[in-house]
Write a protein that holds these residues in place. Structure first.
Motif, PDB file in Angstrom:
ATOM      1  N   LEU A 371       0.834  -1.195   0.000  1.00  0.00           N
ATOM      2  CA  LEU A 371       0.000   0.000   0.000  1.00  0.00           C
ATOM      3  C   LEU A 371       0.868   1.244   0.000  1.00  0.00           C
ATOM      4  CD1 LEU A 371      -3.074   0.590   0.144  1.00  0.00           C
ATOM      5  CD2 LEU A 371      -2.788   0.870   2.614  1.00  0.00           C
ATOM      6  N   GLU A 372       0.562   2.187  -0.879  1.00  0.00           N
ATOM      7  CA  GLU A 372       1.344   3.421  -0.929  1.00  0.00           C
ATOM      8  C   GLU A 372       1.267   4.139   0.420  1.00  0.00           C
ATOM      9  OE1 GLU A 372       2.027   7.215  -3.906  1.00  0.00           O
ATOM     10  OE2 GLU A 372       0.008   6.638  -3.379  1.00  0.00           O
ATOM     11  N   ILE A 373       2.379   4.739   0.842  1.00  0.00           N
ATOM     12  CA  ILE A 373       2.436   5.332   2.180  1.00  0.00           C
ATOM     13  C   ILE A 373       1.390   6.410   2.387  1.00  0.00           C
ATOM     14  CG2 ILE A 373       4.868   4.775   2.607  1.00  0.00           C
ATOM     15  CD1 ILE A 373       5.603   7.605   1.829  1.00  0.00           C
ATOM     16  N   ASN A 374       0.986   7.110   1.316  1.00  0.00           N
ATOM     17  CA  ASN A 374      -0.046   8.139   1.469  1.00  0.00           C
ATOM     18  C   ASN A 374      -1.349   7.538   1.995  1.00  0.00           C
ATOM     19  OD1 ASN A 374       1.735  10.003   0.421  1.00  0.00           O
ATOM     20  ND2 ASN A 374       0.956   9.838  -1.645  1.00  0.00           N
ATOM     21  N   GLU A 375      -1.634   6.290   1.617  1.00  0.00           N
ATOM     22  CA  GLU A 375      -2.851   5.642   2.095  1.00  0.00           C
ATOM     23  C   GLU A 375      -2.633   4.974   3.453  1.00  0.00           C
ATOM     24  OE1 GLU A 375      -5.185   3.286  -0.468  1.00  0.00           O
ATOM     25  OE2 GLU A 375      -5.491   4.905  -1.894  1.00  0.00           O
ATOM     26  N   ARG A 376      -1.425   4.529   3.723  1.00  0.00           N
ATOM     27  CA  ARG A 376      -1.136   3.977   5.057  1.00  0.00           C
ATOM     28  C   ARG A 376      -1.334   5.056   6.123  1.00  0.00           C
ATOM     29  NH1 ARG A 376       1.357  -0.767   6.432  1.00  0.00           N
ATOM     30  NH2 ARG A 376       2.322  -2.009   4.782  1.00  0.00           N
ATOM     31  N   LEU A 377      -0.888   6.259   5.795  1.00  0.00           N
ATOM     32  CA  LEU A 377      -0.905   7.339   6.779  1.00  0.00           C
ATOM     33  C   LEU A 377      -2.234   8.095   6.716  1.00  0.00           C
ATOM     34  CD1 LEU A 377       2.735   8.649   6.284  1.00  0.00           C
ATOM     35  CD2 LEU A 377       1.912   6.921   7.878  1.00  0.00           C
ATOM     36  N   ASN A 378      -3.317   7.398   6.976  1.00  0.00           N
ATOM     37  CA  ASN A 378      -4.645   7.996   6.944  1.00  0.00           C
ATOM     38  C   ASN A 378      -4.723   9.218   7.857  1.00  0.00           C
ATOM     39  OD1 ASN A 378      -6.160   6.569   5.096  1.00  0.00           O
ATOM     40  ND2 ASN A 378      -6.668   4.948   6.525  1.00  0.00           N
ATOM     41  N   GLY A 379      -5.125  10.345   7.293  1.00  0.00           N
ATOM     42  CA  GLY A 379      -5.322  11.534   8.104  1.00  0.00           C
ATOM     43  C   GLY A 379      -4.071  12.339   8.388  1.00  0.00           C
ATOM     44  N   ILE A 380      -2.917  11.883   7.912  1.00  0.00           N
ATOM     45  CA  ILE A 380      -1.672  12.627   8.110  1.00  0.00           C
ATOM     46  C   ILE A 380      -1.444  13.530   6.895  1.00  0.00           C
ATOM     47  CG2 ILE A 380       0.831  12.448   8.352  1.00  0.00           C
ATOM     48  CD1 ILE A 380      -0.609  11.588  10.845  1.00  0.00           C
ATOM     49  N   ASP A 381      -1.230  14.800   7.149  1.00  0.00           N
ATOM     50  CA  ASP A 381      -1.021  15.777   6.080  1.00  0.00           C
ATOM     51  C   ASP A 381       0.435  15.713   5.610  1.00  0.00           C
ATOM     52  OD1 ASP A 381      -0.860  17.903   4.378  1.00  0.00           O
ATOM     53  OD2 ASP A 381      -1.593  19.412   5.802  1.00  0.00           O
ATOM     54  N   MET A 382       0.629  15.285   4.367  1.00  0.00           N
ATOM     55  CA  MET A 382       1.980  15.135   3.833  1.00  0.00           C
ATOM     56  C   MET A 382       2.363  16.238   2.860  1.00  0.00           C
ATOM     57  SD  MET A 382       2.149  10.983   3.250  1.00  0.00           S
ATOM     58  CE  MET A 382       3.944  10.944   3.287  1.00  0.00           C
ATOM     59  N   THR A 383       1.523  17.263   2.718  1.00  0.00           N
ATOM     60  CA  THR A 383       1.811  18.293   1.715  1.00  0.00           C
ATOM     61  C   THR A 383       3.107  19.050   2.012  1.00  0.00           C
ATOM     62  OG1 THR A 383       0.287  19.779   2.892  1.00  0.00           O
ATOM     63  CG2 THR A 383      -0.578  18.597   0.991  1.00  0.00           C
ATOM     64  N   GLY A 384       3.413  19.265   3.297  1.00  0.00           N
ATOM     65  CA  GLY A 384       4.670  19.920   3.652  1.00  0.00           C
ATOM     66  C   GLY A 384       5.867  19.075   3.275  1.00  0.00           C
ATOM     67  N   PHE A 385       5.738  17.788   3.449  1.00  0.00           N
ATOM     68  CA  PHE A 385       6.795  16.844   3.084  1.00  0.00           C
ATOM     69  C   PHE A 385       7.010  16.851   1.575  1.00  0.00           C
ATOM     70  CE2 PHE A 385       8.011  12.071   2.987  1.00  0.00           C
ATOM     71  CZ  PHE A 385       9.363  12.371   3.063  1.00  0.00           C
ATOM     72  N   TRP A 386       5.903  16.930   0.816  1.00  0.00           N
ATOM     73  CA  TRP A 386       6.017  17.013  -0.640  1.00  0.00           C
ATOM     74  C   TRP A 386       6.770  18.289  -1.041  1.00  0.00           C
ATOM     75  CZ3 TRP A 386       0.176  16.155  -2.181  1.00  0.00           C
ATOM     76  CH2 TRP A 386      -0.221  14.870  -1.791  1.00  0.00           C
ATOM     77  N   ALA A 387       6.390  19.402  -0.420  1.00  0.00           N
ATOM     78  CA  ALA A 387       7.014  20.690  -0.768  1.00  0.00           C
ATOM     79  C   ALA A 387       8.508  20.687  -0.439  1.00  0.00           C
ATOM     80  CB  ALA A 387       6.309  21.821  -0.026  1.00  0.00           C
ATOM     81  N   ASP A 388       8.874  20.049   0.671  1.00  0.00           N
ATOM     82  CA  ASP A 388      10.286  19.975   1.032  1.00  0.00           C
ATOM     83  C   ASP A 388      11.075  19.148   0.023  1.00  0.00           C
ATOM     84  OD1 ASP A 388      10.004  21.599   3.206  1.00  0.00           O
ATOM     85  OD2 ASP A 388      10.033  19.994   4.705  1.00  0.00           O
ATOM     86  N   GLN A 389      10.450  18.131  -0.554  1.00  0.00           N
ATOM     87  CA  GLN A 389      11.142  17.345  -1.580  1.00  0.00           C
ATOM     88  C   GLN A 389      11.417  18.201  -2.814  1.00  0.00           C
ATOM     89  OE1 GLN A 389       9.583  13.185  -2.089  1.00  0.00           O
ATOM     90  NE2 GLN A 389       8.405  13.674  -0.254  1.00  0.00           N
ATOM     91  N   GLN A 390      10.532  19.131  -3.116  1.00  0.00           N
ATOM     92  CA  GLN A 390      10.816  20.083  -4.198  1.00  0.00           C
ATOM     93  C   GLN A 390      12.096  20.853  -3.894  1.00  0.00           C
ATOM     94  OE1 GLN A 390       6.973  22.151  -3.961  1.00  0.00           O
ATOM     95  NE2 GLN A 390       6.654  21.727  -6.135  1.00  0.00           N
ATOM     96  N   LYS A 391      12.254  21.249  -2.622  1.00  0.00           N
ATOM     97  CA  LYS A 391      13.432  22.021  -2.222  1.00  0.00           C
ATOM     98  C   LYS A 391      14.704  21.191  -2.305  1.00  0.00           C
ATOM     99  CE  LYS A 391      10.720  25.019   0.814  1.00  0.00           C
ATOM    100  NZ  LYS A 391      10.432  25.418   2.213  1.00  0.00           N
ATOM    101  N   LEU A 392      14.598  19.894  -2.051  1.00  0.00           N
ATOM    102  CA  LEU A 392      15.766  19.016  -2.203  1.00  0.00           C
ATOM    103  C   LEU A 392      16.238  19.037  -3.642  1.00  0.00           C
ATOM    104  CD1 LEU A 392      17.689  16.651  -1.384  1.00  0.00           C
ATOM    105  CD2 LEU A 392      15.820  15.105  -1.994  1.00  0.00           C
ATOM    106  N   TYR A 393      15.297  18.945  -4.568  1.00  0.00           N
ATOM    107  CA  TYR A 393      15.653  18.818  -5.972  1.00  0.00           C
ATOM    108  C   TYR A 393      16.076  20.142  -6.602  1.00  0.00           C
ATOM    109  CZ  TYR A 393      13.562  14.272  -5.171  1.00  0.00           C
ATOM    110  OH  TYR A 393      13.272  13.021  -4.665  1.00  0.00           O
ATOM    111  N   THR A 394      15.909  21.243  -5.865  1.00  0.00           N
ATOM    112  CA  THR A 394      16.444  22.529  -6.320  1.00  0.00           C
ATOM    113  C   THR A 394      17.662  22.935  -5.489  1.00  0.00           C
ATOM    114  OG1 THR A 394      14.849  23.691  -4.906  1.00  0.00           O
ATOM    115  CG2 THR A 394      14.264  23.385  -7.226  1.00  0.00           C
ATOM    116  N   GLY A 395      18.149  22.022  -4.635  1.00  0.00           N
ATOM    117  CA  GLY A 395      19.366  22.261  -3.870  1.00  0.00           C
ATOM    118  C   GLY A 395      19.204  23.132  -2.641  1.00  0.00           C
ATOM    119  N   GLN A 396      17.956  23.362  -2.203  1.00  0.00           N
ATOM    120  CA  GLN A 396      17.732  24.238  -1.046  1.00  0.00           C
ATOM    121  C   GLN A 396      17.757  23.494   0.283  1.00  0.00           C
ATOM    122  OE1 GLN A 396      14.406  27.158  -1.756  1.00  0.00           O
ATOM    123  NE2 GLN A 396      14.177  25.990  -3.650  1.00  0.00           N
TER     124      GLN A 396
END
Length: 420
Positions: A371-396
């Motif tokens: 099961l994809e982790i987004n579905e395992r983590l019912n009710g956990i907001d992962m949008t901040g984690f997604w945004a931080d991954q954007q920052k990793l890929y831009t070197g921030q």
């Protein structure tokens, strides 16, 4: 606890006010002055062409009805839904996953019982995985779907390449594809929900129930060597020039265009991506394979999606009429085929494509899935984690910094859940 609750509600109110002023899209075309208008909110990416066609068809068959769709940007969806729930401003209909419904309170929605015309037609597994405390609060609309590596079969055959099943093979394929004159791996980092697929599809393959429990109980941290390595591997693919040069500004729509035009060989996404690309170019030869990490395991979404009716709606009867209409086999077929999901209802007669049948026979049936982790983590907001991954890929940010911050957010959210 009271102060935390107060701060949560105030944040929700502010979010609703800000987003009410802009940032949300509304389809108000041909609004009727007479009859019934049903408001319907959903994430922006769920307002797809096939669904728009279905809404238009419903309105044509029911001329006294109009569906007014409120489209919320994906990275604001959770905050906006919580805000509207906290302030009593949910729309008549809401496209929602069980986890978010559970977090904001199932009682905010109308319970659906055996009295509904469609209830007994739902496949048992699709009924059970959407219930909360044994009760159903919406029309099940999400079937099981796969998430993995979308690839162009013609490009792989032309270059005589093996489809990669691990990261070493993936990197080798990228080199050969680049030498062959194609973009090896498309990345659409402007859309954070697509950025997250690299981590979510791979880590999910090795996340056992035991691993999950250790993370929840604080016996294991997300900031560990394996998870850092996954993030760093996908950062390296970008830095080494195996992606489209404009990856920081590229969007999901750009990925679909590139796949449809056979300009790129690979993309990490859900099954719906293949449908979207083949809608643009029916001749493009695409397929899906498990994410290139642990090729013996297919990452899946169990399909937690529902069309729910707000308990505070003044049009409950009318909203249920829409659900009755939508549950019909032909309508659900169009919807599930659009998403490349498996059927939700017993009387749906859907043919699967060869690649989809292959995943079904070789992974889903023998249960070689995770099961994809987004579905395992019912009710956990992962949008901040997604945004931080954007920052990793831009070197921030570094992988260590991202996972350390996610550990803190994860622990904080679990604590809030316990208090509420």
């Amino acid at each position: 606890m009271k102060r935390l609750r107060y701060l949560y509600i105030m944040t929700a109110v502010i979010a609703a006010a800000v987003l009410g002023a802009g940032g949300c899209g509304t389809d108000r075309s041909n609004v009727k002055k007479e009859g019934v208008t049903l408001s319907f909110m959903m994430p922006q990416s769920h307002y797809r062409d096939f669904f728009q066609n279905e809404i238009r068809r419903f309105e044509k068959e029911n001329p006294d009805y109009h569906i007014d769709v409120l489209r919320i940007p994906d990275n604001q969806w959770i905050d906006v839904t919580k805000a509207k729930a906290a302030t009593g401003e949910l729309t008549d209909l809401v496209r929602i996953d069980r986890g978010l419904m559970e977090e904001i309170g199932a009682k905010r929605f109308v319970e659906m019982t055996e009295k509904e015309k469609w209830y007994d037609r739902v496949l048992p597994e699709q009924l059970d995985n959407k219930k909360i405390d044994g009760k159903l609060y919406g029309l099940p609309i999400g079937g099981t779907s796969s998430v993995g590596l979308v690839y162009n079969r013609d490009i792989f055959r032309k270059l005589n390449l093996k489809v990669p099943s691990n990261l070493d093979e993936f990197r080798m394929a990228c080199r050969q594809i680049k030498d062959g004159g194609y973009t090896p791996f498309y990345v659409s980092d402007k859309d954070s929900w697509t950025t997250a697929f690299g981590f979510s599809t791979t880590v999910s393959q090795t996340m056992t129930d035991d691993t999950y429990q250790k993370l929840v109980k604080g016996q294991m941290k997300w900031n560990n060597e394996e998870y850092r390595s996954v993030l760093e591997e996908f950062a390296a693919v970008r830095k080494e020039g195996f992606t489209n040069p404009d990856y920081t500004q590229a969007t999901y729509n750009g990925a679909v265009d590139a796949l449809a035009a056979s300009k790129t060989a690979m993309y990490l996404s859900g099954q719906f991506c293949i449908h979207d690309a083949q809608t643009l170019n029916p001749k493009v030869n695409l397929a899906m394979t498990p994410a290139p990490y642990n090729g013996d395991v297919l990452t899946i979404k169990a399909g937690m999606g529902l069309f729910a009716v707000s308990a505070e709606s003044s049009h409950i009867k009318e909203a249920k009429k829409f659900l009755d209409w939508f549950s019909k086999p032909d309508n659900m077929n169009e919807f599930n085929i659009g998403w490349n999901h498996t059927p939700v209802f017993k009387d749906q007669n859907m043919e699967m494509s060869d690649w989809q049948q292959n995943l079904y026979d070789n992974y889903i049936v023998p249960k070689k899935t995770a099961l994809e982790i987004n579905e395992r983590l019912n009710g956990i907001d992962m949008t901040g984690f997604w945004a931080d991954q954007q920052k990793l890929y831009t070197g921030q940010m570094s992988a260590r910094e991202i996972l350390d911050r996610w550990d803190q957010s994860f622990e904080s959210q679990l604590s809030l859940h316990e208090q509420h």
